[in-house]
Design a protein around this motif. Structure first.
Motif, PDB file in Angstrom:
ATOM      1  N   GLN A 249      -4.010  -0.813 -17.644  1.00  0.00           N
ATOM      2  CA  GLN A 249      -4.996  -0.421 -18.652  1.00  0.00           C
ATOM      3  C   GLN A 249      -5.469   1.013 -18.426  1.00  0.00           C
ATOM      4  O   GLN A 249      -5.640   1.771 -19.386  1.00  0.00           O
ATOM      5  N   ALA A 250      -5.670   1.407 -17.176  1.00  0.00           N
ATOM      6  CA  ALA A 250      -6.084   2.779 -16.870  1.00  0.00           C
ATOM      7  C   ALA A 250      -5.004   3.757 -17.309  1.00  0.00           C
ATOM      8  O   ALA A 250      -5.291   4.773 -17.951  1.00  0.00           O
ATOM      9  N   TYR A 251      -3.753   3.458 -17.008  1.00  0.00           N
ATOM     10  CA  TYR A 251      -2.651   4.317 -17.406  1.00  0.00           C
ATOM     11  C   TYR A 251      -2.541   4.376 -18.925  1.00  0.00           C
ATOM     12  O   TYR A 251      -2.300   5.435 -19.509  1.00  0.00           O
TER      13      TYR A 251
ATOM     14  N   ASN B 245     -13.455  -1.353 -13.907  1.00  0.00           N
ATOM     15  CA  ASN B 245     -13.093  -2.736 -13.626  1.00  0.00           C
ATOM     16  C   ASN B 245     -11.982  -3.212 -14.568  1.00  0.00           C
ATOM     17  O   ASN B 245     -12.104  -4.230 -15.242  1.00  0.00           O
ATOM     18  N   ILE B 246     -10.891  -2.410 -14.621  1.00  0.00           N
ATOM     19  CA  ILE B 246      -9.738  -2.712 -15.457  1.00  0.00           C
ATOM     20  C   ILE B 246      -8.490  -2.691 -14.591  1.00  0.00           C
ATOM     21  O   ILE B 246      -8.528  -2.270 -13.431  1.00  0.00           O
ATOM     22  N   SER B 247      -7.370  -3.115 -15.155  1.00  0.00           N
ATOM     23  CA  SER B 247      -6.120  -3.108 -14.411  1.00  0.00           C
ATOM     24  C   SER B 247      -5.542  -1.699 -14.345  1.00  0.00           C
ATOM     25  O   SER B 247      -5.929  -0.812 -15.115  1.00  0.00           O
ATOM     26  N   ALA B 248      -4.604  -1.512 -13.446  1.00  0.00           N
ATOM     27  CA  ALA B 248      -3.922  -0.220 -13.327  1.00  0.00           C
ATOM     28  C   ALA B 248      -3.194   0.107 -14.624  1.00  0.00           C
ATOM     29  O   ALA B 248      -3.200   1.249 -15.078  1.00  0.00           O
TER      30      ALA B 248
ATOM     31  N   LEU C 217      -6.284   7.535 -10.897  1.00  0.00           N
ATOM     32  CA  LEU C 217      -6.323   6.434 -11.865  1.00  0.00           C
ATOM     33  C   LEU C 217      -6.761   5.135 -11.193  1.00  0.00           C
ATOM     34  O   LEU C 217      -7.393   4.289 -11.826  1.00  0.00           O
ATOM     35  N   ASN C 218      -6.461   4.999  -9.915  1.00  0.00           N
ATOM     36  CA  ASN C 218      -6.931   3.824  -9.189  1.00  0.00           C
ATOM     37  C   ASN C 218      -8.455   3.816  -9.110  1.00  0.00           C
ATOM     38  O   ASN C 218      -9.087   2.768  -9.242  1.00  0.00           O
TER      39      ASN C 218
ATOM     40  N   ARG D 137      -9.715   2.830 -12.468  1.00  0.00           N
ATOM     41  CA  ARG D 137      -9.576   1.386 -12.573  1.00  0.00           C
ATOM     42  C   ARG D 137     -10.756   0.677 -11.925  1.00  0.00           C
ATOM     43  O   ARG D 137     -11.330  -0.251 -12.493  1.00  0.00           O
TER      44      ARG D 137
END
Length: 71
Positions: free
Chosen positions: A21-23, A16-19, A8-9, A12
């Motif tokens: 947001q990915a989760y 180009n999103i936050s952790a 997920l990192n 991310r």
């Protein structure tokens, strides 16, 4: 051997999103992922990430068409 799954990192970084947001993408089902290992680490298959990106492009294009049609 070619890389098939990413963390997920990595997602991310690609998007180009936050952790968080990915989760959230995984938790909502928008982005399919699997849990692996004893600690249940999330992994996303590259084909799934590419499919998500394709869907996002189509949604953006449809939104632009809708905006253009209503103006």
């Amino acid at each position: 051997m070619e890389l098939q799954f990413i963390t997920l990192n990595d997602v991310r970084g690609v998007l180009n999103i936050s952790a968080a947001q990915a989760y959230s993408l995984v938790r909502s089902g928008e982005l399919r992922a699997i849990r692996v290992g004893g600690r249940g680490q999330w992994r996303v298959e590259l084909t799934e990430l590419n499919a998500y990106i394709d869907r996002a492009y189509r949604a953006a294009e449809a939104a632009i068409v809708d905006e253009t049609a209503t103006t």
